[in-house]
Design an enzyme around this catalytic site. Structure first.
Site, mmCIF file in Angstrom:
data_model
loop_
_atom_site.group_PDB
_atom_site.id
_atom_site.type_symbol
_atom_site.label_atom_id
_atom_site.label_comp_id
_atom_site.label_asym_id
_atom_site.label_seq_id
_atom_site.Cartn_x
_atom_site.Cartn_y
_atom_site.Cartn_z
ATOM 1 N N LYS A 95 1.202 3.976 -3.131
ATOM 2 C CA LYS A 95 0.816 5.368 -2.907
ATOM 3 C C LYS A 95 2.008 6.308 -3.119
ATOM 4 O O LYS A 95 1.847 7.423 -3.633
ATOM 5 C CB LYS A 95 0.231 5.541 -1.507
ATOM 6 C CG LYS A 95 -1.102 4.830 -1.300
ATOM 7 C CD LYS A 95 -2.169 5.323 -2.264
ATOM 8 C CE LYS A 95 -3.523 4.699 -1.989
ATOM 9 N NZ LYS A 95 -4.588 5.205 -2.897
ATOM 10 N N TYR A 113 0.827 -1.201 0.000
ATOM 11 C CA TYR A 113 0.000 0.000 0.000
ATOM 12 C C TYR A 113 0.867 1.259 0.000
ATOM 13 O O TYR A 113 0.684 2.162 -0.818
ATOM 14 C CB TYR A 113 -0.919 0.001 1.221
ATOM 15 C CG TYR A 113 -1.853 1.183 1.283
ATOM 16 C CD1 TYR A 113 -3.001 1.235 0.506
ATOM 17 C CD2 TYR A 113 -1.586 2.253 2.143
ATOM 18 C CE1 TYR A 113 -3.862 2.319 0.562
ATOM 19 C CE2 TYR A 113 -2.444 3.345 2.211
ATOM 20 C CZ TYR A 113 -3.584 3.369 1.421
ATOM 21 O OH TYR A 113 -4.425 4.450 1.480
#
Length: 260
Positions: free
Chosen positions: A154, A150
């Protein structure tokens, strides 16, 4: 055919709030999400807010086939895009060794591949004064053990859209890096796990979207909603990386969740 703002992940808590505030601004919307039923309900709800045009098309944007169908539908309708709001994302959290191949690919495709694919398509059908707003995360500002894919995806979004600003100089391009946004039960639990830091860093969806749109209007490179989050971002820049990673690992090693 009128110009439309394209919103991915429109049926999620943050996506809905973007739609509400965009309609209040008078933008026509082209919304997408995985559930046709939820999109139809959302269209009905949004139609009560303002008299704008709303198109929707169900698509799992992690699927190349679904994206192709989405793009073909927009082509058939002769849609032109005034903006794209990349809201869709997946926040699986677990040790990397516990990932299945399916979940690894799914998270990377939604967070990165699909976001870039949708952006490329929207750029090909853009109007003048085109805008791009992409939802990244404060998690993308530093590597995060147990949240590694994640945070990596990002961070990639922040870097990509920063680069794109220098390629597409006639567009406004902003990346949003919020802390926790209490839109789902699992996110509320994540905020609680972080204790005081989680409470201070979390902001409601309406606040986050308002700050995001204001930043996009000003063509800011990066929008970090909330004074505490801005402070954390500054501290991260001057704190040794090893210390940060050990702190994150200690706080997140016992917390695990899968994608919906």
């Amino acid at each position: 055919m009128s110009d439309f703002a394209l919103v991915t992940g429109a049926t999620g808590g943050l996506g809905k709030e973007f739609c509400r505030q965009l309609i209040a601004r008078g933008d026509n919307l082209f919304i997408t999400g995985r559930s046709e039923e939820k999109l139809a309900i959302l269209k009905e709800e949004l139609s009560k807010i303002g008299t704008v045009e709303i198109l929707y098309f169900p698509a799992d944007i992690s699927s190349e086939t679904d994206r192709k169908n989405l793009f073909e539908y927009a082509d058939e309708k002769g849609v032109k895009f005034s903006a794209v709001y990349n809201v869709a994302g997946v926040d699986i959290q677990k040790p990397f060794e516990e990932y299945t191949e399916e979940k690894l690919i799914f998270q990377c495709r939604v967070n990165l591949e699909a976001t870039l694919s949708v952006t490329r398509y929207a750029l090909s059908r853009r109007t003048e004064n085109f805008k791009i707003l992409t939802v990244a995360s404060m998690s993308g500002s530093v590597p995060m053990p147990y949240f590694a894919i994640y945070s990596a995806t990002k961070a990639a979004l922040i870097n990509f859209y920063t680069s794109l600003r220098y390629e597409c100089k006639d567009c406004k391009i902003t990346t949003l890096a919020p802390g926790g946004i209490p839109t789902r039960a699992d996110i509320i639990e994540d905020i609680k796990v972080q204790g005081l830091k989680g409470k201070l860093s979390s902001k409601p969806a309406d606040f986050v979207v308002k700050k995001a749109l204001k930043g996009l209007d000003k063509n800011k490179r990066l929008v970090i909603p909330g004074a505490f989050n801005k402070f954390v971002y500054f501290v991260e820049k001057i704190t040794p990386l090893g210390i940060q990673c050990r702190f994150v690992a200690k706080n997140w090693q016992n917390k695990s969740k899968d994608a919906f």
